[in-house]
Design a protein around this motif. Structure first.
Motif, PDB file in Angstrom:
ATOM      1  N   LYS A 432       0.842  -1.207   0.000  1.00  0.00           N
ATOM      2  CA  LYS A 432       0.000   0.000   0.000  1.00  0.00           C
ATOM      3  C   LYS A 432       0.872   1.249   0.000  1.00  0.00           C
ATOM      4  O   LYS A 432       0.581   2.227  -0.691  1.00  0.00           O
ATOM      5  CB  LYS A 432      -0.930  -0.011   1.210  1.00  0.00           C
ATOM      6  CG  LYS A 432      -2.045  -1.033   1.118  1.00  0.00           C
ATOM      7  CD  LYS A 432      -2.879  -1.084   2.383  1.00  0.00           C
ATOM      8  CE  LYS A 432      -3.955  -2.170   2.288  1.00  0.00           C
ATOM      9  NZ  LYS A 432      -4.760  -2.265   3.525  1.00  0.00           N
ATOM     10  N   ARG A 433       1.946   1.205   0.782  1.00  0.00           N
ATOM     11  CA  ARG A 433       2.864   2.349   0.815  1.00  0.00           C
ATOM     12  C   ARG A 433       3.583   2.501  -0.534  1.00  0.00           C
ATOM     13  O   ARG A 433       3.760   3.617  -1.033  1.00  0.00           O
ATOM     14  CB  ARG A 433       3.867   2.136   1.939  1.00  0.00           C
ATOM     15  CG  ARG A 433       4.942   3.198   2.052  1.00  0.00           C
ATOM     16  CD  ARG A 433       4.435   4.543   2.553  1.00  0.00           C
ATOM     17  NE  ARG A 433       5.488   5.518   2.480  1.00  0.00           N
ATOM     18  CZ  ARG A 433       6.483   5.621   3.365  1.00  0.00           C
ATOM     19  NH1 ARG A 433       6.530   4.819   4.415  1.00  0.00           N
ATOM     20  NH2 ARG A 433       7.416   6.543   3.211  1.00  0.00           N
ATOM     21  N   LEU A 434       3.985   1.381  -1.138  1.00  0.00           N
ATOM     22  CA  LEU A 434       4.630   1.418  -2.454  1.00  0.00           C
ATOM     23  C   LEU A 434       3.677   2.008  -3.494  1.00  0.00           C
ATOM     24  O   LEU A 434       4.074   2.864  -4.306  1.00  0.00           O
ATOM     25  CB  LEU A 434       5.060   0.000  -2.860  1.00  0.00           C
ATOM     26  CG  LEU A 434       5.723  -0.144  -4.235  1.00  0.00           C
ATOM     27  CD1 LEU A 434       7.056   0.596  -4.277  1.00  0.00           C
ATOM     28  CD2 LEU A 434       5.924  -1.624  -4.567  1.00  0.00           C
ATOM     29  N   ASP A 467      -5.200   1.193 -10.648  1.00  0.00           N
ATOM     30  CA  ASP A 467      -6.415   1.869 -10.186  1.00  0.00           C
ATOM     31  C   ASP A 467      -6.486   1.914  -8.666  1.00  0.00           C
ATOM     32  O   ASP A 467      -7.546   1.734  -8.055  1.00  0.00           O
ATOM     33  CB  ASP A 467      -7.668   1.175 -10.735  1.00  0.00           C
ATOM     34  CG  ASP A 467      -7.721   1.193 -12.250  1.00  0.00           C
ATOM     35  OD1 ASP A 467      -7.192   2.162 -12.838  1.00  0.00           O
ATOM     36  OD2 ASP A 467      -8.263   0.245 -12.843  1.00  0.00           O
ATOM     37  N   ASN A 468      -5.331   2.146  -8.055  1.00  0.00           N
ATOM     38  CA  ASN A 468      -5.238   2.252  -6.595  1.00  0.00           C
ATOM     39  C   ASN A 468      -5.634   0.952  -5.889  1.00  0.00           C
ATOM     40  O   ASN A 468      -6.066   0.975  -4.741  1.00  0.00           O
ATOM     41  CB  ASN A 468      -6.091   3.413  -6.074  1.00  0.00           C
ATOM     42  CG  ASN A 468      -5.537   3.983  -4.778  1.00  0.00           C
ATOM     43  OD1 ASN A 468      -4.327   3.982  -4.548  1.00  0.00           O
ATOM     44  ND2 ASN A 468      -6.411   4.470  -3.920  1.00  0.00           N
ATOM     45  N   ARG A 469      -5.503  -0.159  -6.578  1.00  0.00           N
ATOM     46  CA  ARG A 469      -5.808  -1.465  -6.014  1.00  0.00           C
ATOM     47  C   ARG A 469      -4.576  -2.359  -6.080  1.00  0.00           C
ATOM     48  O   ARG A 469      -3.783  -2.276  -7.013  1.00  0.00           O
ATOM     49  CB  ARG A 469      -6.950  -2.137  -6.764  1.00  0.00           C
ATOM     50  CG  ARG A 469      -8.316  -1.522  -6.504  1.00  0.00           C
ATOM     51  CD  ARG A 469      -8.749  -1.759  -5.095  1.00  0.00           C
ATOM     52  NE  ARG A 469     -10.059  -1.233  -4.810  1.00  0.00           N
ATOM     53  CZ  ARG A 469     -10.572  -1.141  -3.598  1.00  0.00           C
ATOM     54  NH1 ARG A 469      -9.867  -1.550  -2.568  1.00  0.00           N
ATOM     55  NH2 ARG A 469     -11.772  -0.635  -3.396  1.00  0.00           N
ATOM     56  N   ILE A 551      -7.598  -6.436   5.448  1.00  0.00           N
ATOM     57  CA  ILE A 551      -6.327  -6.652   4.746  1.00  0.00           C
ATOM     58  C   ILE A 551      -6.378  -6.092   3.335  1.00  0.00           C
ATOM     59  O   ILE A 551      -5.471  -5.394   2.881  1.00  0.00           O
ATOM     60  CB  ILE A 551      -5.985  -8.158   4.707  1.00  0.00           C
ATOM     61  CG1 ILE A 551      -5.676  -8.689   6.113  1.00  0.00           C
ATOM     62  CG2 ILE A 551      -4.777  -8.410   3.794  1.00  0.00           C
ATOM     63  CD1 ILE A 551      -5.522 -10.192   6.176  1.00  0.00           C
ATOM     64  N   TRP A 552      -7.475  -6.375   2.626  1.00  0.00           N
ATOM     65  CA  TRP A 552      -7.556  -6.060   1.196  1.00  0.00           C
ATOM     66  C   TRP A 552      -8.388  -4.824   0.892  1.00  0.00           C
ATOM     67  O   TRP A 552      -8.458  -4.403  -0.271  1.00  0.00           O
ATOM     68  CB  TRP A 552      -8.122  -7.258   0.438  1.00  0.00           C
ATOM     69  CG  TRP A 552      -7.158  -8.402   0.394  1.00  0.00           C
ATOM     70  CD1 TRP A 552      -7.071  -9.428   1.287  1.00  0.00           C
ATOM     71  CD2 TRP A 552      -6.126  -8.619  -0.564  1.00  0.00           C
ATOM     72  NE1 TRP A 552      -6.050 -10.281   0.953  1.00  0.00           N
ATOM     73  CE2 TRP A 552      -5.452  -9.811  -0.192  1.00  0.00           C
ATOM     74  CE3 TRP A 552      -5.705  -7.941  -1.706  1.00  0.00           C
ATOM     75  CZ2 TRP A 552      -4.379 -10.316  -0.919  1.00  0.00           C
ATOM     76  CZ3 TRP A 552      -4.639  -8.451  -2.433  1.00  0.00           C
ATOM     77  CH2 TRP A 552      -3.998  -9.628  -2.039  1.00  0.00           C
TER      78      TRP A 552
END
Length: 570
Positions: A432-434, A467-469, A551-552
């Motif tokens: 998520k940070r990456l 797409d931010n996923r 988590i997801w």
């Protein structure tokens, strides 16, 4: 003859002690220098009454085992003549062994991360203020060194009739051991709290129940959440440390919106070489609306900008607000077309709009006239990642970026196999940070990649960012394994029931989990469980759903069936 015998006796008296011997005791008395500071021992917040004093020796905290065992509710038998101590857990260490192991591991992870968090907070205080504000008494430095005689060697320690293989010694009518050596056997997590000179023992819900949690499941659920929250906090602190070190703006604690507006216009008013005017047009709760404009004489300068320049500048502003004003602030706003008044209702009034969602910034460049940064420099992207994300959760990373047409492939190299063995929350937190760091530079970029571990000891973790996923077949499988380990069983009375979780992706934002029981609806055990058993099953599966969703960051539906695919609940 007499003289010859005397000579032989004298020679034997000298030589015999030098020869190897068998059948004699291997223990010995030794003088050591130990540091005493009147340290107190507590178990789950309760002081062990009348305990002997722990001390520091060879950088370890040594504790009296009779008193520690008593504080943990163990049966303790001490045989001074045989230099042995026998600890009996009364069967507690044999029950819930899988859960107790997990609880101990989570407690240890939380303790380690709390220490890292304190260190980061201290480093940030030094960067921001020039000094550390955490008030702690250094009791170790104030301790008194005493020379004591202890008995090493043939000291024996038994737990539930099994001999423990680590060093202890006899002192003060007790057997002393390093607290870090005994902890894994007792599933306890010790913490030395220097500010109050206290050795705090967390029993992890096994030998001594945690009064705040009625069951292991409740305690483990809380610790999973606490562990995940610490991952987020550590990532934020790493980011804040980087911000404070890289923005190069003077520190000033801002308490009002007007102070903040003045500060931004003094230190962050330039976008490239364009002077900008920033106005906090509205402010309610933790939300701030920024209205930004510039002179029409600078239109040519605007046209030379890239979208990345605008995004980085807004990010700097947002970072300064979080660091100097309020870390819970969210911002939204616009950079106005200089030919339009802020009171205009035209759809073309704003060049750029921005908004905050889940601590991330989203931009709309529809009217900006600025082109996308289509040319991606892989070397520059790798350098930025090396700068902004070279460490996560105390593990270092390096990056290699490759391009092939419009395709981007990133290989991240972890310097430790601990990351491969880490929690699924930690791995997803890193990705998520990456994703966040890449999106700041290239919002619409799709990235494929993998995380590689030292010496190829573990298989790489493959991932996709779009797409931010985050998508990862490897981590999805690991999530399944985690759910099956953590939530794959439940009990009713003397009956145990098993569950198997399988996750299916249904589009970008939806998962469906199939939960299959190892029992049939016609089994006598399941029938006897009745409505109570069904409610226990529902609660267990709901906990798994909540875990997967956290988590997801996705919607999760579920179907529960028995071993014959007969629906139980949906």
């Amino acid at each position: 003859m007499y003289k010859k015998i005397i000579c032989i006796i004298i020679i034997l008296a000298i030589v015999f002690p030098l020869l190897p011997t068998t059948g004699f005791a291997t223990g010995y008395v030794k003088e050591i220098d130990a540091e005493f500071s009147n340290m107190e021992i507590q178990v789950e917040g309760k002081k062990i009454s009348n305990h002997k004093e722990p001390f520091i020796y060879n950088d370890d905290i040594w504790v009296p085992l009779k008193d520690l065992g008593r504080g943990l509710g163990l049966n303790v038998k001490f045989n001074k003549n045989k230099k042995s101590i026998f600890l009996d857990s009364k069967g507690k260490l044999k029950k819930n062994i899988d859960k107790s192991t997990t609880s101990y591991q989570r407690g240890y992870e939380i303790e380690t991360k709390e220490n890292i968090k304190h260190d980061l907070e201290d480093e940030i205080d030094i960067l921001e203020y020039g000094k550390n504000f955490r008030k702690t008494e250094d009791y170790i430095k104030k301790s008194k060194v005493r020379n004591i005689k202890v008995y090493f060697g043939d000291v024996k320690i038994y737990l539930d009739k099994k001999s423990l293989d680590f060093e202890g010694f006899m002192y003060n009518d007790d057997i002393y051991v390093p607290i870090d050596s005994i902890s894994p056997y007792l599933y306890i997590t010790p913490t030395y709290k220097s500010e109050v000179n206290l050795l705090y023992i967390d029993a992890n819900g096994l030998l001594v129940k945690n009064k705040d949690y009625s069951s292991f499941d409740n305690l483990l659920g809380f610790r999973e959440g606490q562990n995940y929250l610490l991952d987020i906090q550590l990532a934020q602190l790493e980011k804040r440390k980087e911000i404070v070190g890289s923005l190069k703006i003077p520190y000033k604690k801002l308490t009002t919106a007007k102070d903040l507006e003045n500060y931004l216009n003094n230190y962050l008013y330039k976008l490239d070489d364009i002077p900008m005017k920033l106005e906090i047009a509205s402010h309610y709760g933790n939300w701030i609306y920024l209205d930004i404009d510039f002179s029409s004489s600078r239109i040519r300068n605007w046209d030379k900008l890239q979208r990345r320049d605008v995004e980085n500048w807004i990010w700097d502003i947002y970072s300064a607000i979080l660091s100097l004003y309020n870390e819970d602030t969210s911002i939204y706003g616009a950079i106005r077309n200089p030919y339009y008044s802020k009171y205009s209702h035209s759809s073309r009034k704003n060049y750029v709009t921005f908004d905050t969602k889940n601590s991330d910034l989203y931009f709309d460049f529809t009217n900006s006239g600025l082109k996308k940064d289509s040319n991606i420099n892989p070397v520059y992207l790798a350098e930025i990642l090396e700068k902004n994300l070279n460490k996560y959760n105390n593990i270092k990373f390096e990056y290699d970026v490759e391009t092939n047409g419009d395709d981007i492939y990133i290989t991240t190299y972890s310097d430790s196999n601990d990351f491969a063995n880490g929690h699924i929350y930690t791995k997803m937190g890193y990705l998520k940070r990456l994703n966040w760091e890449i999106k700041k530079m290239h919002p619409d970029l799709e990235v494929n990649g993998k995380i590689v571990f030292p010496n190829d000891k573990y298989e790489p973790i493959k991932f996709n960012l779009k797409d931010n996923r985050i998508r990862s077949v490897d981590l999805l499988k690991e999530t399944e394994e985690y759910l099956n380990t953590r939530y794959g069983f439940f009990s009713y009375g003397r009956y145990d029931f098993g569950l198997k979780y399988t996750i299916h992706e249904e589009g970008l934002d939806n998962f469906r989990i199939i939960v299959e029981g190892d029992f049939s609806v016609s089994d006598e055990q399941w029938i006897s469980a009745g409505e109570t058993g069904k409610q226990i099953l529902t609660d267990k599966v709901q906990n798994a759903i909540d875990c997967c969703a956290s988590i997801w960051n996705t919607n999760v539906s579920t179907e529960i069936v028995d071993k014959n695919q007969v629906p139980l609940r949906q």
